[in-house]
Design a protein around this motif. Structure first.
Motif, short mmCIF file in Angstrom:
data_model
loop_
_atom_site.label_atom_id
_atom_site.label_comp_id
_atom_site.label_asym_id
_atom_site.label_seq_id
_atom_site.Cartn_x
_atom_site.Cartn_y
_atom_site.Cartn_z
N HIS A 98 0.85 -1.19 0.00
CA HIS A 98 0.00 0.00 0.00
C HIS A 98 0.88 1.24 0.00
O HIS A 98 1.94 1.26 0.64
CB HIS A 98 -0.92 0.00 1.23
CG HIS A 98 -1.85 1.19 1.23
ND1 HIS A 98 -1.48 2.41 1.75
CD2 HIS A 98 -3.11 1.34 0.75
CE1 HIS A 98 -2.50 3.27 1.59
NE2 HIS A 98 -3.48 2.65 0.99
N GLU A 99 0.44 2.26 -0.69
CA GLU A 99 1.23 3.49 -0.85
C GLU A 99 1.67 4.10 0.48
O GLU A 99 2.79 4.59 0.60
CB GLU A 99 0.42 4.54 -1.62
CG GLU A 99 0.25 4.22 -3.08
CD GLU A 99 1.58 4.12 -3.80
OE1 GLU A 99 2.21 5.17 -4.02
OE2 GLU A 99 2.01 3.01 -4.13
N SER A 100 0.78 4.10 1.45
CA SER A 100 1.08 4.83 2.68
C SER A 100 1.83 3.99 3.71
O SER A 100 2.25 4.50 4.74
CB SER A 100 -0.21 5.35 3.33
OG SER A 100 -0.72 6.39 2.54
N CYS A 135 -3.92 -1.47 -5.58
CA CYS A 135 -3.16 -0.29 -5.18
C CYS A 135 -1.98 -0.10 -6.15
O CYS A 135 -1.47 -1.07 -6.72
CB CYS A 135 -2.70 -0.41 -3.73
SG CYS A 135 -2.12 1.17 -3.06
N ASP A 136 -1.57 1.15 -6.28
CA ASP A 136 -0.66 1.60 -7.36
C ASP A 136 0.37 0.59 -7.86
O ASP A 136 0.43 0.31 -9.05
CB ASP A 136 0.12 2.84 -6.90
CG ASP A 136 -0.76 4.06 -6.71
OD1 ASP A 136 -1.99 3.93 -6.71
OD2 ASP A 136 -0.21 5.16 -6.53
N LYS A 137 1.23 0.10 -6.95
CA LYS A 137 2.37 -0.70 -7.42
C LYS A 137 2.02 -2.16 -7.62
O LYS A 137 2.79 -2.91 -8.22
CB LYS A 137 3.52 -0.62 -6.40
CG LYS A 137 3.96 0.79 -6.05
CD LYS A 137 4.39 1.57 -7.26
CE LYS A 137 4.72 3.02 -6.93
NZ LYS A 137 3.58 3.86 -6.51
N GLY A 212 -5.64 8.53 -10.74
CA GLY A 212 -4.28 8.41 -10.22
C GLY A 212 -3.62 7.17 -10.81
O GLY A 212 -4.08 6.61 -11.81
N THR A 213 -2.57 6.73 -10.14
CA THR A 213 -1.81 5.60 -10.70
C THR A 213 -2.63 4.31 -10.70
O THR A 213 -2.59 3.54 -11.66
CB THR A 213 -0.51 5.41 -9.93
OG1 THR A 213 0.20 6.64 -9.94
CG2 THR A 213 0.34 4.33 -10.55
N ALA A 214 -3.37 4.06 -9.63
CA ALA A 214 -4.13 2.81 -9.55
C ALA A 214 -5.15 2.74 -10.69
O ALA A 214 -5.24 1.73 -11.41
CB ALA A 214 -4.81 2.68 -8.20
N PRO A 466 11.15 8.27 -4.91
CA PRO A 466 9.94 8.67 -4.19
C PRO A 466 9.10 9.67 -4.99
O PRO A 466 9.59 10.27 -5.94
CB PRO A 466 10.50 9.36 -2.94
CG PRO A 466 11.86 9.82 -3.33
CD PRO A 466 12.37 8.81 -4.31
N GLU A 467 7.85 9.81 -4.57
CA GLU A 467 6.95 10.74 -5.24
C GLU A 467 7.17 12.14 -4.67
O GLU A 467 6.27 12.77 -4.13
CB GLU A 467 5.51 10.28 -5.06
CG GLU A 467 5.21 9.02 -5.87
CD GLU A 467 3.76 8.60 -5.84
OE1 GLU A 467 3.03 8.97 -4.90
OE2 GLU A 467 3.35 7.87 -6.77
N ALA A 468 8.43 12.59 -4.80
CA ALA A 468 8.80 13.90 -4.25
C ALA A 468 8.89 14.96 -5.34
O ALA A 468 9.26 16.09 -5.08
CB ALA A 468 10.14 13.79 -3.52
N MET A 493 5.93 11.57 -9.33
CA MET A 493 4.90 12.39 -8.70
C MET A 493 3.68 11.50 -8.58
O MET A 493 3.43 10.66 -9.45
CB MET A 493 4.62 13.59 -9.61
CG MET A 493 3.40 14.39 -9.28
SD MET A 493 3.31 15.87 -10.34
CE MET A 493 2.34 15.26 -11.74
N SER A 494 2.91 11.70 -7.53
CA SER A 494 1.67 10.95 -7.40
C SER A 494 0.80 11.21 -8.63
O SER A 494 0.73 12.33 -9.12
CB SER A 494 0.94 11.39 -6.15
OG SER A 494 -0.40 10.92 -6.22
N GLY A 495 0.13 10.17 -9.07
CA GLY A 495 -0.80 10.31 -10.19
C GLY A 495 -1.96 11.23 -9.85
O GLY A 495 -2.71 11.63 -10.73
N THR A 496 -2.13 11.55 -8.58
CA THR A 496 -3.26 12.38 -8.18
C THR A 496 -2.88 13.85 -8.08
O THR A 496 -3.67 14.68 -7.67
CB THR A 496 -3.82 11.90 -6.83
OG1 THR A 496 -2.80 12.03 -5.83
CG2 THR A 496 -4.26 10.46 -6.88
MG MG Z 1 -0.57 7.15 -5.88
#
Ligand code: MG
Ligand code: FES
Length: 598
Positions: A98-100, A135-137, A212-214, A466-468, A493-496
């Motif tokens: 999970h992303e978080s 989830c994204d990945k 977003g990415t997912a 990272p999504e920085a 970057m986050s897809g969102t």
């Molecule tokens: Mg994401």
């Protein structure tokens, strides 16, 4: 099979399917099968059950993964489909990301999940395998692993969450997480309100409810022909989602019998279709990295489809989907508007209709049997080709001395379009810590025309890319109303998220000799999206000189890849030694189709 046939030592075991395949452990296949049956019977299976084709189901339920909250119900429904079609369903776990809850980054673990997925599919006696992800990945990791294992595999996506509601307005993870947090930081939302918003941003299980990415990966998986078209968008909590799971179970038995493998389904044509969809949905930039990794797992495609194809296809593809973060709506709206089926019908003139899908039908045959004829019936969320949201190139690929191997810009998510052609002085942050310390300092020398540069957030540099890349607007400019600036990095970057953000600069700054690694404050950087340029106004000699000074040795003598960093052991060591660059998919070189052997 008569009951005792497996114990007839004179007759070879028919190892073509089911639990009788892959009996290599003891050099005595009859004994291997005897033992295997001993143990599986401990779970209560009968000889009848054990004579059926085995359909594996990868269970990625985890208490740390709310995007996969419905996995138990999906497994039930998939099992029903498998049993209706005469297969034996057996579920088993892999890791779940999970992303978080994936420190340091989920991307760091994507390749590990792909290895786990590949090896369990290969190791276990499955005739086909349903891979439940969302989830994204997780979805890219599963496709990468399944493609490499090359047994029949069927992705089953958990589906998007429902939008929440705050003071009469719809909100949803995670574009609105960012908007509302920015408003809170700017003092426009108070502490009571932000805590109320926190309760509503993810009101159900399922994946983030925007493009977003997912959601991007779900749409790409459909475009690749690997899932039923509805499977890209049906909400996680809907009955439609359960029927898709049941259908996936049925399809798995048929796919097993036909021995239809992912390497035979995924082709140049299906990947071009996926890139067309990525551009048409204004998809996540992460989709570019994941798709490149998938391409480079395929023996026939490795190195043959590159970033240039993403750009070429983009020039001919209008952006049609009005979803956040590029537009205004949510995945549930996309689903109600017909989802991927309606989108692909709209895009039909741009698609390769001969591409094969999981059922053996071509994409053209799938679209011919559409329930949406006559078409279209709604053009609000899915625009017609004649009235796009953005005429073409929602994602552009930039090159130049600052990104010889390419960089990606989501032009459709730019908030100040004048920045798409912009030159300005660099304001450099050496890494995320440096940025955190200085970005909001009143002393930071920055103006709205500055180009903010963040180094050391590439695949190796952080590690895990990272999504920085969404460098925040410095507070002193934000408070003056500056909403967008040109920002560049080797990160993701986050897809969102949105803004004029150049990402995935390759080679990354940690790569010895890279221009990005030696950008200094005040250097002039030019981005010209129209001309596809990203340049640094510094000569090649000066870039070399700066590297020599930085390393203390001539750059020619230095190793290209930095020495493994802070952690000299374990998965992180493997990661640092093996990860390739963003334009190759940030996969491990030894996992690509040619194993990294040139
Ligand atoms: Mg994401
Ligand atoms: Fe899982 Fe967004 S956090 S899809």
């Amino acid at each position: 099979t008569p009951l005792n046939a497996d114990y007839n030592l004179e007759t070879p075991i028919n190892a073509s399917s089911g639990i009788r395949q892959g009996l290599t452990a003891y050099g005595d296949p009859h004994f291997s099968l005897f033992l295997r049956k001993v143990f599986i019977k401990a779970l209560g299976y009968s000889e009848d059950a054990l004579s059926l084709p085995v359909i594996g189901i990868i269970n990625t339920y985890s208490g740390f993964n709310p995007c996969h909250a419905n996995v138990p119900q999906l497994i039930d429904a998939a099992k029903r489909g498998i049993q209706l079609a005469g297969g034996l369903a057996i579920d088993f776990p892999t890791i779940s990301i999970h992303e978080s809850f994936s420190s340091p980054t989920s991307m760091f673990l994507r390749n590990l999940m792909s290895m786990d997925t590949e090896e369990v599919i290969r190791a276990q006696p499955v005739d086909a395998c349903i891979m439940i992800g969302g989830c994204d990945k997780t979805v890219p990791a599963q496709i990468m692993g399944g493609l490499s294992a090359n047994k029949p595999v069927l992705p089953l996506i958990t589906g998007p969450m429902m939008p929440g509601s705050h003071r009469g307005e719809r909100i949803g993870a995670c574009t609105d997480c960012r908007n509302n947090w920015a408003a809170f930081r700017a003092g426009k939302v108070d502490v009571e309100e932000i805590s109320a918003i926190n309760e509503e941003l993810a009101p159900t299980g399922g994946t983030c409810g925007v493009m977003g990415t997912a959601s991007t990966m779900a749409c790409l998986t459909a475009a690749l022909g690997l899932i039923p078209l509805k499977g890209a968008s049906a909400p996680a909590v809907s009955s439609a989602r359960l029927r898709i799971a049941e259908l996936t179970g049925r399809n798995a038995v048929a796919t097993a019998k036909a021995r239809r493998t992912p390497q035979s389904i995924i082709s140049k044509e299906s990947v071009y279709n996926a890139i067309t969809v990525l551009q048409a949905i204004g998809g996540s930039t992460n989709g570019v990295v994941h798709l490149l990794a998938i391409i480079n797992r395929h023996p026939d495609l490795q190195g043959k489809i590159t970033l240039d194809d993403f750009d070429r296809i983009g020039r001919a593809t209008p952006m049609l989907i009005d979803l956040k973060p590029s537009g205004d709506n949510y995945m549930t709206d996309f689903h109600k508007a017909g989802g991927m089926e309606a989108l692909l019908l709209t895009l039909r003139p741009l698609l390769h209709l001969s591409a094969l899908t999981i059922t053996g039908q071509t994409l053209g045959e799938v679209l011919d049997t559409s329930r949406f004829k006559p078409f279209p019936f709604s053009t609000q969320i899915i625009r017609p080709l004649s009235n796009p949201l953005h005429p073409s190139s929602s994602l552009v690929v930039l090159r130049g001395n600052l990104a010889p191997d390419g960089a990606v810009l989501k032009a459709s998510a730019s908030k100040d379009r004048s920045l798409l052609s912009h030159s300005g002085p660099a304001v450099v942050f050496e890494n995320t810590e440096d940025m955190a310390i200085r970005i909001d300092s009143p002393d930071l020398e920055v103006t709205p025309t500055s180009v903010m540069v963040l180094k050391n957030v590439g695949p190796i540099g952080n590690p895990g890319m990272p999504e920085a890349g969404l460098i925040p607007i410095p507070r002193k400019l934000g408070s003056q109303g500056v909403k967008d600036m040109l920002r560049i990095s080797d990160g993701r970057m986050s897809g969102t998220a949105g803004g004029t953000i150049v990402l995935h600069i390759s080679p990354e700054s940690a790569q010895v000799g890279s221009a990005l690694g030696v950008v200094q404050n005040g250097d002039t950087i030019t981005c010209d999206a129209e001309k596809r340029l990203l340049t640094l106004d510094v000569s090649q000699e000066e870039i070399k000189r700066r590297w020599t000074e930085k390393l203390g040795t001539p750059v020619e003598q230095a190793r290209k890849r930095p020495q493994p960093g802070r952690a000299g052991r374990g998965y992180r060591k493997l990661y640092e030694q093996s990860v390739n660059q963003a334009h190759e998919g940030a996969d491990f070189d030894f996992l690509t189709a040619n194993g990294g052997n040139q």
